[in-house]
Design a protein around this motif. Structure first.
Motif, PDB file in Angstrom:
ATOM      1  N   GLY B 134       0.827  -1.202   0.000  1.00 14.84           N
ATOM      2  CA  GLY B 134       0.000   0.000   0.000  1.00 14.84           C
ATOM      3  C   GLY B 134       0.856   1.244   0.000  1.00 14.84           C
ATOM      4  O   GLY B 134       1.579   1.483   0.956  1.00 14.84           O
ATOM      5  N   ASP B 135       0.753   2.042  -1.069  1.00 18.33           N
ATOM      6  CA  ASP B 135       1.472   3.326  -1.083  1.00 18.33           C
ATOM      7  C   ASP B 135       0.490   4.424  -1.485  1.00 18.33           C
ATOM      8  O   ASP B 135      -0.091   4.406  -2.568  1.00 18.33           O
ATOM      9  N   GLY B 136       0.303   5.371  -0.603  1.00 25.09           N
ATOM     10  CA  GLY B 136      -0.565   6.517  -0.874  1.00 25.09           C
ATOM     11  C   GLY B 136      -1.905   6.075  -1.416  1.00 25.09           C
ATOM     12  O   GLY B 136      -2.556   5.179  -0.862  1.00 25.09           O
ATOM     13  N   ARG B 137      -2.312   6.717  -2.493  1.00 17.98           N
ATOM     14  CA  ARG B 137      -3.573   6.356  -3.142  1.00 17.98           C
ATOM     15  C   ARG B 137      -3.323   5.456  -4.345  1.00 17.98           C
ATOM     16  O   ARG B 137      -4.249   5.156  -5.100  1.00 17.98           O
ATOM     17  N   GLY B 168     -17.937   3.823  -3.924  1.00 15.16           N
ATOM     18  CA  GLY B 168     -17.313   4.586  -2.844  1.00 15.16           C
ATOM     19  C   GLY B 168     -16.147   5.438  -3.289  1.00 15.16           C
ATOM     20  O   GLY B 168     -16.040   5.830  -4.453  1.00 15.16           O
ATOM     21  N   ASP B 169     -15.256   5.657  -2.341  1.00 16.61           N
ATOM     22  CA  ASP B 169     -14.228   6.672  -2.454  1.00 16.61           C
ATOM     23  C   ASP B 169     -13.061   6.250  -3.345  1.00 16.61           C
ATOM     24  O   ASP B 169     -11.928   6.072  -2.876  1.00 16.61           O
ATOM     25  N   VAL B 170     -13.314   6.116  -4.629  1.00 16.39           N
ATOM     26  CA  VAL B 170     -12.264   5.706  -5.564  1.00 16.39           C
ATOM     27  C   VAL B 170     -11.114   6.714  -5.570  1.00 16.39           C
ATOM     28  O   VAL B 170      -9.944   6.347  -5.689  1.00 16.39           O
ATOM     29  N   LYS B 171     -11.459   7.989  -5.390  1.00 15.28           N
ATOM     30  CA  LYS B 171     -10.461   9.044  -5.481  1.00 15.28           C
ATOM     31  C   LYS B 171      -9.270   8.798  -4.547  1.00 15.28           C
ATOM     32  O   LYS B 171      -8.125   8.992  -4.941  1.00 15.28           O
ATOM     33  N   HIS B 172      -9.550   8.378  -3.327  1.00 13.77           N
ATOM     34  CA  HIS B 172      -8.476   8.219  -2.344  1.00 13.77           C
ATOM     35  C   HIS B 172      -8.079   6.755  -2.134  1.00 13.77           C
ATOM     36  O   HIS B 172      -7.367   6.438  -1.189  1.00 13.77           O
ATOM     37  N   SER B 173      -8.548   5.862  -3.012  1.00  9.17           N
ATOM     38  CA  SER B 173      -8.402   4.445  -2.708  1.00  9.17           C
ATOM     39  C   SER B 173      -7.361   3.736  -3.562  1.00  9.17           C
ATOM     40  O   SER B 173      -7.504   3.596  -4.780  1.00  9.17           O
ATOM     41  N   ARG B 174      -6.313   3.250  -2.921  1.00 14.28           N
ATOM     42  CA  ARG B 174      -5.332   2.412  -3.614  1.00 14.28           C
ATOM     43  C   ARG B 174      -5.927   1.041  -3.919  1.00 14.28           C
ATOM     44  O   ARG B 174      -5.538   0.387  -4.876  1.00 14.28           O
ATOM     45  N   LEU B 200     -14.747  11.070  -6.614  1.00 16.79           N
ATOM     46  CA  LEU B 200     -14.309  10.482  -7.871  1.00 16.79           C
ATOM     47  C   LEU B 200     -13.071  11.199  -8.381  1.00 16.79           C
ATOM     48  O   LEU B 200     -12.984  12.427  -8.314  1.00 16.79           O
ATOM     49  N   PRO B 201     -12.096  10.452  -8.893  1.00 20.77           N
ATOM     50  CA  PRO B 201     -10.873  11.080  -9.395  1.00 20.77           C
ATOM     51  C   PRO B 201     -11.121  11.763 -10.734  1.00 20.77           C
ATOM     52  O   PRO B 201     -11.958  11.308 -11.529  1.00 20.77           O
ATOM     53  N   ALA B 202     -10.384  12.828 -10.976  1.00 22.41           N
ATOM     54  CA  ALA B 202     -10.557  13.584 -12.214  1.00 22.41           C
ATOM     55  C   ALA B 202      -9.620  13.080 -13.310  1.00 22.41           C
ATOM     56  O   ALA B 202      -9.746  13.470 -14.461  1.00 22.41           O
ATOM     57  N   ASP B 203      -8.694  12.208 -12.948  1.00 27.48           N
ATOM     58  CA  ASP B 203      -7.700  11.771 -13.924  1.00 27.48           C
ATOM     59  C   ASP B 203      -8.168  10.540 -14.705  1.00 27.48           C
ATOM     60  O   ASP B 203      -9.358  10.252 -14.776  1.00 27.48           O
ATOM     61  N   GLU B 233     -11.806  10.867   7.616  1.00 27.10           N
ATOM     62  CA  GLU B 233     -11.233  12.154   7.203  1.00 27.10           C
ATOM     63  C   GLU B 233     -12.090  12.841   6.132  1.00 27.10           C
ATOM     64  O   GLU B 233     -12.046  14.059   5.999  1.00 27.10           O
ATOM     65  N   ARG B 234     -12.820  12.052   5.368  1.00 31.79           N
ATOM     66  CA  ARG B 234     -13.611  12.661   4.269  1.00 31.79           C
ATOM     67  C   ARG B 234     -14.664  13.630   4.793  1.00 31.79           C
ATOM     68  O   ARG B 234     -15.040  14.569   4.114  1.00 31.79           O
ATOM     69  N   MET B 235     -15.154  13.341   5.994  1.00 26.54           N
ATOM     70  CA  MET B 235     -16.125  14.253   6.611  1.00 26.54           C
ATOM     71  C   MET B 235     -15.425  15.551   6.993  1.00 26.54           C
ATOM     72  O   MET B 235     -15.904  16.635   6.713  1.00 26.54           O
ATOM     73  N   GLU B 236     -14.262  15.374   7.656  1.00 26.31           N
ATOM     74  CA  GLU B 236     -13.514  16.561   8.099  1.00 26.31           C
ATOM     75  C   GLU B 236     -13.110  17.439   6.918  1.00 26.31           C
ATOM     76  O   GLU B 236     -13.079  18.660   7.027  1.00 26.31           O
ATOM     77  N   GLU B 237     -12.820  16.787   5.796  1.00 25.13           N
ATOM     78  CA  GLU B 237     -12.425  17.542   4.609  1.00 25.13           C
ATOM     79  C   GLU B 237     -13.632  18.119   3.877  1.00 25.13           C
ATOM     80  O   GLU B 237     -13.485  18.778   2.849  1.00 25.13           O
ATOM     81  N   GLY B 238     -14.844  17.821   4.347  1.00 27.51           N
ATOM     82  CA  GLY B 238     -16.050  18.344   3.713  1.00 27.51           C
ATOM     83  C   GLY B 238     -16.438  17.635   2.428  1.00 27.51           C
ATOM     84  O   GLY B 238     -17.286  18.124   1.666  1.00 27.51           O
ATOM     85  N   LEU B 239     -15.812  16.482   2.152  1.00 28.60           N
ATOM     86  CA  LEU B 239     -16.137  15.773   0.910  1.00 28.60           C
ATOM     87  C   LEU B 239     -17.425  14.960   1.055  1.00 28.60           C
ATOM     88  O   LEU B 239     -18.064  14.621   0.065  1.00 28.60           O
TER      89      LEU B 239
END
Lengths: 316, 316, 316
Positions: B134-137, B168-174, B200-203, B233-239
């Motif tokens: 597991g590295d980052g996203r 779910g949270d594909v954007k932040h998910s490795r 969702l990731p924009a890339d 964290e997604r709540m805290e970030e307002g996502l």
């Protein structure tokens, strides 16, 4: 409650000594005695994975179980949930079932909540065994077993002739509860308890015990003393005024020990607060069995793991 | 990209599933399937030392790798750098090279930075193998492999007939990224993704996927659901506005699951936030493969370690 | 102090290199050299339990000892007392005696107090061996041994021809003290020390050494450099003004290294503060033996554990 002749159900978990049949308790002590005298069988649990799952930290107990498991050839994993940043709100039940799904067959569980280990055991799959390594104030069955083994080595197998005195914080002690269950099952002749009133439980824990607040009187003629650890929280909670006061009234000194039978033995589950529950002179003296208890602890835990997870236990 | 007949370079590290040839991916799944069914060979990695090097803590993943390595007979060391007071400003590269110089041949590395494991692998000596845990996203290749193994067990080897939905949270998910790489390599028939737009990731991550924000519609007729964990964290970030809102819109309930194919299977990488991504009824229901994923995880990691560090892998 | 022919008492503990007889020191180096070249014997310590007992954290040193013990077949336990919540006021002596009573026969002990490991050794039972893995500023004997082994591999066994320069914080360094003891025992031709006056000890530590504050001059013609780690506390204590100043005056650069003998070797106990004690170019250059030191460390620790806990040590 049971006779030596009844056919025992195989032990699935070790959660408490309260309802452990006498024959099963004695079988565990007998097997542990073999292991104290001889060598463990490094093939007994070869290829079996065991995980310590400590929701409350205790390095000393963890090491004892880890050594026991290693000497039986098991693979040992440690999960110190108390310091883990990864629990992430997962329920204890999901943690257990997840590690179980990885192929772990034995769990050594410690938690600060009464009954939590039994609740986890109810969630475990059919091939999985749990050992309660201490839950809340309720039980610490391997400590109870090792105390009984130590007592039996020193005083022989006939507990009906023994006067045993438990000194200290029975109210908050899972060690005391497990010892009391086992002493009753083994038919101890007399069980005395001595502590300040604030450290005595109000429930049925002490049924059948002779309770006292005067240590000198309570010591009269006893064969074995089980000193309990005084947690420093008791001062903060106002249950004990000071360590000095506690030691003056309930601390075991060499001169006090002379009230007991001349061959009385002294036990303590450790870690000792030296100068509080017990003086250095007593802790390190000839009547102290403290290190013998620790040694027996590994053998008892081997016997428990073998019985729960191994094949038929080999004779000595 | 490659044919089954091409001669594969032996795998040196496992860093990502992105460019892993199809034949190599299938060979790993085949070997893992052997290990699910049978026993590991305790001599396979005897005398080989493997170190978990976690710059980001994860007890569950560490335990799975540790069990895998133990079952192959390896010596396992744990270095939890995230809680170590000893890193003392040393670079990750120096940490790796130092432990490598001690004779450790395999490293299981987790870090919160994208690409950091590949960067470390570039610094490793010729006999050393790294597994990205597991590295980052970016990647979590063994999670991707275990998900594919689980899917293949449930649905067969022909992925072209499968409709798979990732929720779910594909954007932040490795995990999602590794799953997407593997699903494409195995030729999944249709890949749908459902999540709030903020997750969702924009890339190019979702190239070729059918994207939706309506779970009921997205579920229509799917054969497999891969639910992603929602980090708080997604709540805290307002996502995400609240867990309740997320659950209402994207949580999997038994009634919602009826939109999927009747034999649809439900997966989750764990740990589950019960009542958020998924209800208890679904998590513990007959269509859930969550514990099967965990079980397969150990086998997949054994297959990976054997392939990277062992001699020629034995047939089943 | 002793001749090669005298009959040596078997080594009971390894606490310091100060009074270790020359023949014993050389025997340990010889055995370690065997182990660098060949394989350890996985049966040498089979069934013997060894515990790392670190009152001061050090993952790198712990891993090196753990690998050494595993390669000899020992059971290894880790007790990181520095992060344990369970010490609960227990004395170090009671901790040792408790784990000893569990059947552990070898202890690898690190502590931040001078002499504390020797004090613990005095409390240990007759079958127990302690290895000092660093105590205060006093000793780190296995580091001293691995430095000597590394030096001997590079420069041959005749130390009388060697000019050795130690650079840096000798005052606070147990590594320097162990190196100095060993260099004297092995009869090093010349020992130079270079450091700012604030980092030099005022006691007899440097007896017989040539002391200097000018690194360029001190480097002239030396065969081996032992660079010491600069702890960041030295800045806070005002002993060093800044990392930049320290590096300018005492940092080893490639151009400075040209003052030394052309085949001079560079050593550092790690972890390196790159750009402070030593530049990247030197640390990773052909004269650096830093990773060789790490590799030798495992072999030295195997030799020590074998000697203290095994039967008669086998020839190569």
């Amino acid at each position: 409650m049971n006779t030596a002749n009844e056919v025992l159900e195989p032990l699935r978990h070790l959660l408490s000594l309260e309802h452990l049949p006498r024959a099963q308790l004695i079988a565990l002590l007998d097997r542990a005695q073999c292991l104290v005298d001889g060598e463990g069988d490094r093939a007994a649990l070869a290829g079996i994975a065991i995980c310590t799952l400590f929701f409350e930290a205790s390095t000393r107990t963890r090491l004892s179980f880890q050594l026991a498991a290693q000497r039986l050839g098991a693979d040992v994993l440690n999960f110190d949930v108390s310091t883990s940043s990864t629990r992430k709100g997962e329920t204890a039940r999901d943690t257990l079932r997840t590690i179980e799904a990885m192929g772990v067959r034995g769990f050594i569980v410690r938690d600060n909540e009464d009954g939590s280990v039994a609740a986890l055991a109810a969630a475990a799959g059919p091939g999985t065994a749990l050992v309660n390594a201490g839950d809340g104030r309720s039980d610490h069955p391997t400590q109870g077993l090792l105390d009984m083994l130590t007592l039996r080595q020193a005083k022989g197998a006939d507990f009906s002739r023994l006067k045993v005195l438990i000194v200290g914080d029975v109210k908050h002690s899972r060690v005391a509860r497990s010892d009391l269950h086992a002493l009753r099952t083994l038919g101890a002749g007399e069980i005395r308890v001595c502590a300040p009133p604030t450290l005595l439980p109000a429930d049925a824990t002490l049924a059948g015990c002779t309770v006292s607040h005067d240590l000198d009187a309570a010591l009269e003629g006893v064969d074995a003393l089980m000193m309990l650890r005084l947690q420093r929280e008791r001062m903060e909670e106002g249950l004990v005024s000071s360590l000095e006061d506690y030691h003056r009234d309930y601390g075991l000194t060499a001169s006090r020990l002379r009230h007991a039978a001349p061959d009385a033995v002294v036990m303590h589950p450790g870690p000792i607060n030296r100068g509080v529950e017990i003086t250095d002179e007593v802790a390190d003296g000839p009547q102290s069995l403290v290190l013998r208890q620790v040694r027996n602890g590994v053998a008892v835990r081997m016997a428990v793991l073998e019985t729960l997870l191994g094949g038929p236990v080999r004779p000595c």
